[in-house]
Design a protein around this motif. Sequence first.
Motif, mmCIF file in Angstrom:
data_model
loop_
_atom_site.group_PDB
_atom_site.id
_atom_site.type_symbol
_atom_site.label_atom_id
_atom_site.label_comp_id
_atom_site.label_asym_id
_atom_site.label_seq_id
_atom_site.Cartn_x
_atom_site.Cartn_y
_atom_site.Cartn_z
ATOM 1 N N LYS A 53 0.830 -1.217 0.000
ATOM 2 C CA LYS A 53 0.000 0.000 0.000
ATOM 3 C C LYS A 53 0.860 1.260 0.000
ATOM 4 O O LYS A 53 0.381 2.335 -0.341
ATOM 5 C CB LYS A 53 -0.927 0.001 1.215
ATOM 6 N N THR A 54 2.134 1.124 0.399
ATOM 7 C CA THR A 54 3.015 2.298 0.446
ATOM 8 C C THR A 54 3.902 2.396 -0.797
ATOM 9 O O THR A 54 4.745 3.287 -0.876
ATOM 10 C CB THR A 54 3.911 2.261 1.705
ATOM 11 N N ALA A 55 3.725 1.503 -1.768
ATOM 12 C CA ALA A 55 4.508 1.562 -3.006
ATOM 13 C C ALA A 55 4.163 2.824 -3.784
ATOM 14 O O ALA A 55 3.008 3.232 -3.850
ATOM 15 C CB ALA A 55 4.240 0.331 -3.862
ATOM 16 N N VAL A 56 5.197 3.444 -4.343
ATOM 17 C CA VAL A 56 5.021 4.663 -5.132
ATOM 18 C C VAL A 56 5.703 4.483 -6.482
ATOM 19 O O VAL A 56 6.503 3.567 -6.675
ATOM 20 C CB VAL A 56 5.593 5.899 -4.394
ATOM 21 N N VAL A 57 5.414 5.349 -7.424
ATOM 22 C CA VAL A 57 5.963 5.270 -8.775
ATOM 23 C C VAL A 57 7.495 5.233 -8.735
ATOM 24 O O VAL A 57 8.137 4.503 -9.488
ATOM 25 C CB VAL A 57 5.471 6.463 -9.631
ATOM 26 N N GLU A 58 8.093 6.005 -7.850
ATOM 27 C CA GLU A 58 9.557 6.074 -7.759
ATOM 28 C C GLU A 58 10.186 4.721 -7.435
ATOM 29 O O GLU A 58 11.365 4.502 -7.709
ATOM 30 C CB GLU A 58 9.981 7.118 -6.720
ATOM 31 N N ASP A 59 9.423 3.806 -6.847
ATOM 32 C CA ASP A 59 9.935 2.468 -6.541
ATOM 33 C C ASP A 59 10.200 1.660 -7.807
ATOM 34 O O ASP A 59 10.863 0.626 -7.760
ATOM 35 C CB ASP A 59 8.938 1.692 -5.667
ATOM 36 N N PHE A 60 9.673 2.119 -8.944
ATOM 37 C CA PHE A 60 9.793 1.389 -10.201
ATOM 38 C C PHE A 60 10.462 2.229 -11.292
ATOM 39 O O PHE A 60 10.334 1.948 -12.473
ATOM 40 C CB PHE A 60 8.402 0.939 -10.683
#
Length: 178
Positions: free
Chosen positions: A49-56
């Motif tokens: 739920k805390t994943a953001v675009v910057e993680d990818f």
Amino acid sequence: MAAKFFLLALLALSFSRARASDPSQLQDFCVADRTSQVFVNGFACKDPKTAVVEDFHFSGLHMAGNASNKQGSAVTAVNVAHIAGLNTLGISLARVDYVQYGQNPPHIHPRASEGLIHFQYNCGTKEAIAIAALSSKNPGVITIANAVFASKPSISDDIVAKAFQVDKKIVEHIQAQF
């Protein structure tokens, strides 16, 4: 009658396969939680739920590395340390920039195998680019020359000279470069 039996058998087989399959994976992705104190063969997963675009995302692979060194090459590695979303996917990549007559020295990736995806040579500037895919989220690298001539603790000059079938003074000369 035989056709009906065949159709019924075919339907039964397809139904049993459908019922036995898992319609969804248990986990779509595992973004690396670099702050976790838990060690699980790399990085623990952060809450999805805390994943953001910057993680990818990684910005910078389009820019040439500084290859003005003794080897004439620069490696830009992209792995789980740069893209948290690569965690548990078992992939990473590297961009290698070369100047004219440059080289990427002999090396191994102890935790991966490597495959060349793309190679580009620019005749106007005499530069080249290679993009390599690796089968690990963190492949590591061991450069052969560093491992032999600059190891800590050092390998005996006598052993290196005998292994390469050269005079000990040549080994000392090469070691001085490191």
